[in-house]
Enzyme design. Structure first.
Site, PDB file in Angstrom:
ATOM      1  CG  ASP A  11      -1.662   1.244   1.430  1.00  0.00           C
ATOM      2  OD1 ASP A  11      -2.477   1.572   0.549  1.00  0.00           O
ATOM      3  OD2 ASP A  11      -1.445   1.925   2.452  1.00  0.00           O
ATOM      4  CB  ALA A  12       0.915   4.304  -1.860  1.00  0.00           C
ATOM      5  CE1 TYR A  13      -0.291   9.298  -1.321  1.00  0.00           C
ATOM      6  CE2 TYR A  13      -1.790   7.728  -2.328  1.00  0.00           C
ATOM      7  CZ  TYR A  13      -0.938   8.808  -2.435  1.00  0.00           C
ATOM      8  OH  TYR A  13      -0.721   9.403  -3.650  1.00  0.00           O
TER       9      TYR A  13
ATOM     10  CB  SER B 281      -1.925   2.996  -4.030  1.00  0.00           C
ATOM     11  OG  SER B 281      -2.392   4.176  -3.415  1.00  0.00           O
ATOM     12  CG  ASN B 282      -7.803   3.102  -1.948  1.00  0.00           C
ATOM     13  OD1 ASN B 282      -8.158   2.142  -2.617  1.00  0.00           O
ATOM     14  ND2 ASN B 282      -8.140   3.248  -0.676  1.00  0.00           N
TER      15      ASN B 282
ATOM     16  NE  ARG C  66      -4.645   7.222   5.751  1.00  0.00           N
ATOM     17  CZ  ARG C  66      -4.530   6.655   4.564  1.00  0.00           C
ATOM     18  NH1 ARG C  66      -4.875   7.315   3.463  1.00  0.00           N
ATOM     19  NH2 ARG C  66      -4.076   5.424   4.441  1.00  0.00           N
TER      20      ARG C  66
END
Length: 229
Positions: free
Chosen positions: A9-11, A122-123, A45
């Site tokens: 995942d990225a964030y 990622s989203n 977030r």
């Protein structure tokens, strides 16, 4: 079964989602944010994630950048900063160049040195991810950057996780998936991935049907787990 690809995942996993508010609070003109940048970052977030879930449930998909902007607008209003247009613009600009966590480059380098492909799932919108990867200088350490925009729905929908097998010609059990979001790690585990939850904040385990195989406090030991039987 042998792991064939390590997917992140990225964030919140590779990139510090609080970095935009933290940096803005320390810049000239950031006085309005200095006293409670952590609270604003947390609200931003939380709403960002909530909006992805609601859009997935209702089938009203919009790119992640739109969701990110909407979540920030909510957070600014919630913290009495909705009139700060300059601050809003700066926060959005900084979100395109979030800091990577310190251990990320070396960790990815070790995976690649061990012959394991690496990827982001990622989203994030493709242009957002490109900006973040470029800013962090990790583009040459990734074999693919996969965005939910290719399937038009957010995690934890199974269509998102299935993108990995299509890209790397592997089964779910051959994927190591790493996320800082407990619900994402659980969703990926239910899909069949071997999962790691990076629980930097020391949060309780989510009460969901599936659970991650491993829980870490940072990413440093991911290469060892990727090669473990």
């Amino acid at each position: 079964m042998t792991i064939k690809v390590a997917v992140f995942d990225a964030y919140g996993t590779l990139f510090d989602v609080a970095a935009a508010a933290r940096r803005a609070s320390r810049e000239p003109g950031g006085a309005a944010l200095a006293a409670h940048w952590q609270e604003l970052a947390a609200t931003w977030r939380d709403k960002q994630l909530q909006y992805t879930w609601l859009r997935a449930i209702t089938g009203q998909h919009e790119p992640f950048w739109r969701v990110t902007v909407d979540a920030l607008d909510y957070a600014l209003e919630a913290h009495g900063l909705s009139e700060q247009a300059t601050l809003r613009d700066r926060l959005l600009a900084l979100y395109r160049e979030l800091d990577a966590y310190p251990e990320v480059p070396e960790m990815l380098s070790r995976l690649r040195a061990g012959g394991l492909p690496t990827a982001i799932l990622s989203n994030g919108s493709p242009e957002m991810l490109l900006d973040a990867v470029t800013s962090a200088g990790i583009g040459d350490l990734l074999d693919a950057v996969l965005s939910v925009e290719d399937v038009g729905v957010y995690k934890p929908d199974a269509r998102v996780y299935s993108m990995v097998g299509a890209r790397f010609d592997c089964t779910p059990k051959e994927v190591l998936f790493v996320s800082s979001n407990g619900w994402d790690a659980a969703g990926a585990a239910g899909f069949g991935f071997r999962t790691i939850w990076v629980n930097r904040a020391g949060l309780p385990m989510d009460r969901l049907p599936d659970r991650p195989a491993h829980v870490l406090t940072d990413l440093e030991s991911v290469p060892e787990l990727a090669t473990a039987p």
